[in-house]
Structures are given as structure tokens and as C-alpha cells.
Design an enzyme around this catalytic site. Structure first.
Site, short mmCIF file in Angstrom:
data_model
loop_
_atom_site.label_atom_id
_atom_site.label_comp_id
_atom_site.label_asym_id
_atom_site.label_seq_id
_atom_site.Cartn_x
_atom_site.Cartn_y
_atom_site.Cartn_z
N TRP A 130 7.95 6.69 -8.70
CA TRP A 130 6.58 6.39 -8.27
C TRP A 130 5.77 7.67 -8.41
O TRP A 130 6.21 8.72 -7.94
CB TRP A 130 6.63 5.91 -6.82
CG TRP A 130 5.32 5.54 -6.20
CD1 TRP A 130 4.37 4.72 -6.72
CD2 TRP A 130 4.85 5.98 -4.92
NE1 TRP A 130 3.33 4.60 -5.83
CE2 TRP A 130 3.59 5.36 -4.72
CE3 TRP A 130 5.35 6.80 -3.92
CZ2 TRP A 130 2.84 5.56 -3.57
CZ3 TRP A 130 4.61 6.99 -2.77
CH2 TRP A 130 3.37 6.38 -2.60
N ASP A 211 13.48 6.68 0.21
CA ASP A 211 12.20 5.97 0.37
C ASP A 211 12.49 4.47 0.31
O ASP A 211 13.01 3.98 -0.69
CB ASP A 211 11.24 6.40 -0.77
CG ASP A 211 9.84 5.84 -0.56
OD1 ASP A 211 9.60 5.18 0.46
OD2 ASP A 211 8.98 6.09 -1.43
N LYS A 246 4.38 -3.81 2.30
CA LYS A 246 4.73 -4.94 1.42
C LYS A 246 5.38 -6.06 2.23
O LYS A 246 5.00 -7.21 2.10
CB LYS A 246 5.71 -4.51 0.33
CG LYS A 246 5.56 -3.10 -0.16
CD LYS A 246 4.46 -2.92 -1.18
CE LYS A 246 4.34 -1.45 -1.54
NZ LYS A 246 3.37 -1.16 -2.55
C1 LMR Z 1 2.39 0.85 -6.03
O1 LMR Z 1 3.37 1.49 -6.44
O2 LMR Z 1 1.67 0.19 -6.79
C2 LMR Z 1 2.08 0.81 -4.57
O3 LMR Z 1 3.07 1.44 -3.85
C3 LMR Z 1 0.71 1.24 -4.23
C4 LMR Z 1 0.51 2.73 -4.34
O4 LMR Z 1 0.08 3.31 -3.34
O5 LMR Z 1 0.76 3.32 -5.38
#
Ligand code: LMR
Length: 401
Positions: A130, A211, A246
Site C-alpha cells: 500500500w 497491518d 472496511k
Molecule cells: C485503499 O487502499 O484504497 C484504502 O486503504 C484507502 C486509502 O486510504 O488508501
């Protein structure tokens, strides 16, 4: 005064989501941000949340500052859900938990704490991860490196390469791991792989930072927390960020928590104190509303049942949509790229589409994915799946022409 301030290039996820909101096309489709939408394309307010909010409205309460560590009932409910109600580490008082501003807040509070007490440590994240993981830890002053994770050729995990890279890290390195429903790839470790990885973490004296933003969207509420519970059972020191954005559909309430597994109850008291100090230095204390709802739902049996049932039905809907897009793409997408729609878990599929193809889907068809090729399958529905499949078919056939 501000001439030297750089222009913000935007965030790969949140800025794209804002661009989507501004797009005037009626038939646009938002598969970019990680948000669950129902079959009507609406953001659900879960029944249990609605009921808990109605109960709160009936008896309006004053809103003093919460303690810096957060609402006690919420922190206890978090520990029970994440570690299991009867977890020995919990009973023995070895887990320090603070309420945070979503999962991102947990990562930031944890990062500040680690920077203070392990200033020489480097942080390692999966390749890919991420985007905000890197951003948060770099902004907290860390150098962030990557370990191998996703295998583009198979759409699966490069477990041996991952394990061997992690085995080579210096002691006290921080290893960021996704508990379940890996973001962005949807590719997870199985239980046997987690055990082998935790063996290495223990032997090499590493600091895992887990996480868990998607508990309940993978193999179930308990199974998704397998790695965390195994770390706690083996008394391996670890950081755990979790979020209710979520699984409670409470994105804007910023409900998260940071828990630290400590070697003893005495240490946990000191760790909790320093986490609390990191909260104070960042935003003093967390907000009340979302935490009150989550605590009430998790600790009221009827609401808890309703929440679990609705969460399970959300997962069933996502599975149906995985099947629906797979069905529609068959024949238009190379076989190697097709299986991942069914196999990858959670809210995302890592489609294998290139940034130029994603751009073309957005520009020509109004179908938004993240430029890495990540698709939020939790936002597919019967009305947009056809358009999505044909946009993919179009950009693939053009690219191959
Ligand atoms: C995502 O990965 O789309 C979500 O967790 C929202 C974000 O804050 O990036």
C-alpha cells in the site's frame, strides 16, 4: 515566504478518488479506492451500526475528551477481536493497545514510537505494498526498503525469495506485513508459511509490524488474525495496526487501534505509556463517536451477530463479483491473467494491467483503477461489471494490436 513550497503531485489513491468525484460522465465506474459498495453501488451503513447509532441518539451523552489512549471499552473490544477473547497474552496483560485515527493513525503512532526507541532500525515493506506504508514511515524518519513478495508471472507469492530476504535483515529491522487480504495484490501467506516466517522473525530478532485493515474479508474474522495470534501465543514482540474502516463500513469515523505484544505485563505498562505520549504529541486524544459504536456492536450479542452476518454477506457478494468478472473476461484476457480474479483474496485483484492501459480505461471508458493495476472488486456490481470487462478487453486488444 512560501516560494520554495513544492506543488503536491497528489496521492495515487485518494487524489484519484477525488478526480473520480469530479468526472462528469454518468457511466463512470470507481474501482480505485478500497471501499466496499453494495450491489446498488451504494456505500452501506451496516444494520448493527445503524442500530447502535439509534441507541446512542436515544440517550445523548456528553462528549468530554477521551483519555489519550482512547475509550477503554473500545480498546478492550479491539483486543478481544484481534487476539481472541481468551488469548493468554491478553489475560496476562502483555498487550498494550491504544485507539488511533484509523489504521494510518496506528501506523504513524507506531512509527513515532519505533523511531524513538529503535532509531537505528530500517523498515522493510513488501514489493509492492500500500503506497501509504512507505510514505508514513519515511515521513517518520525511516529509510524504507522492500522485500520480494508478488510474483507477476504467476499472480502468486514468491515465498522462498521473501523468506530468504527477511532472513538476511539485521536484528531489530522492522518488517511490515499484511495480516490478510494483501493490499494491493490480494495474495496472502498460508498458515504453514506464516509459521516459517515467524520462526525467522524470532531467530533473527526482527520487529514485525502487522497491518490488518481487512479482518473478516479473507478467510474469516479468526483465521484472518492467524499470524497475529501466533505471534502473541509465542510471545514474539510485535506491533499490530487494525482498522474498522472496511469491516464496519466506518471509513470517515477513523476507527483504528495500535496494539503492541510485549514480553511482560510490566513492560506493557511502560509501552502503553509511551504510545500514549506519541498520541498526545500528534493529536492529543482520539474522537468518541466511531469508537463508541464499534465497542457497542462488538460487546452486544445481538448487534455482534448482525454485524458478523452482514460482513459475511459482503464477502459472499465480493466472491460473486469475482466470478462475474472472470466469466465476462474469459476469452478476452490471457489465461495467465484470468485466474487471479478468482484466486486473489479480499477487496482487490492485481490485474496485471500496465499504467498506460489503466489510463486508457479511465480516459476512454470512465473506468477507474489504481495505476499499479489494482482493481477494487468490492465495488463491482451487476450494473458495472459488463462495462468494466469490455474496457479491459478494449485496452488489452489495443495493446496487443
Ligand atoms: C485503499 O487502499 O484504497 C484504502 O486503504 C484507502 C486509502 O486510504 O488508501
Amino acid at each position: 515566504m512560501f516560494e520554495h513550497i513544492d506543488a503536491y503531485p497528489g496521492d495515487p489513491i485518494l487524489s484519484l478518488n477525488e478526480d473520480f468525484a469530479k468526472d462528469p460522465r454518468a457511466n463512470k465506474v470507481n474501482l480505485s479506492i478500497g471501499i466496499y459498495y453494495d450491489d446498488e453501488g451504494r456505500l452501506p451503513v451496516m444494520r448493527a451500526v445503524r442500530e447502535a447509532e439509534a441507541q446512542l441518539l436515544e440517550a445523548p451523552a456528553a462528549k468530554p475528551y477521551l483519555p489519550m489512549a482512547g475509550l477503554a471499552a473500545y480498546r478492550d473490544a479491539v483486543q478481544s477481536l484481534v487476539f481472541g477473547d481468551d488469548a493468554p497474552a491478553r489475560k496476562e496483560g502483555r498487550i498494550a493497545t491504544v485507539q488511533t485515527l484509523g489504521g494510518s493513525g496506528a501506523l504513524k503512532v507506531g512509527a513515532d514510537f519505533i523511531k524513538r526507541y529503535f532509531p537505528g532500525s530500517q523498515v522493510w515493506v513488501s514489493d509492492p505494498t500500500w503506497d501509504n506504508h512507505r510514505f508514513i514511515f519515511e515521513r517518520a524518519g525511516f529509510t524504507v526498503g522492500t522485500y520480494p513478495y508478488y510474483d507477476e508471472a504467476t499472480g502468486g507469492l514468491q515465498f522462498d525469495a521473501m523468506l530468504s530476504a527477511i532472513r538476511d535483515l539485521p536484528a531489530k529491522s522492522v518488517v511490515l506485513l499484511h495480516a490478510c487480504c494483501h493490499n494491493p495484490t490480494g495474495v496472502d501467506l498460508d498458515e504453514a508459511q506464516w509459521i516459517r516466517l515467524i520462526d525467522v522473525i524470532e531467530q533473527r530478532d526482527l520487529l514485525p509490524f502487522i497491518d490488518m485493515a481487512y479482518q473478516g474479508f479473507g478467510a474469516g474474522l479468526d483465521a484472518d488474525a492467524f499470524a497475529i495470534r501466533e505471534l502473541a501465543r509465542r510471545n514474539v514482540p510485535a506491533f499490530v495496526a487494525n482498522s474498522f474502516s472496511k469491516n464496519f463500513s466506518l471509513y470517515g469515523e477513523r476507527c483504528g487501534a495500535l496494539s503492541v505484544i510485549c514480553e511482560s505485563a510490566q513492560t506493557a505498562v511502560r509501552v502503553l505509556g509511551q504510545l500514549t505520549s506519541a498520541v498526545r504529541a500528534n493529536y492529543s486524544n482520539p474522537p468518541t463517536h466511531g469508537a463508541t459504536i464499534v465497542a457497542r456492536v462488538l460487546t452486544t450479542p445481538a448487534l455482534r451477530r448482525s454485524w458478523e452476518e452482514e460482513l459475511a454477506s459482503m464477502c459472499t457478494r465480493i466472491a460473486c463479483m469475482r466470478g462475474a468478472i472472470h466469466e465476462r473476461l474469459r476469452g478476452n484476457v490471457p489465461d495467465a491473467m484470468l485466474a487471479r480474479y478468482l484466486e486473489q483474496r479480499g477487496m482487490f485483484t492485481y490485474t496485471g494491467l500496465f499504467a498506460a492501459q489503466v489510463d486508457a480505461m479511465r480516459e476512454r471508458h470512465g473506468v477507474y483503477l489504481i495505476r499499479s493495476g489494482r482493481m477494487c472488486v468490492a465495488a463491482l456490481n451487476e450494473r458495472n461489471v459488463e462495462a468494466t470487462a469490455s474496457a479491459i478487453g478494449d485496452v488489452l486488444s489495443n495493446a496487443f494490436a
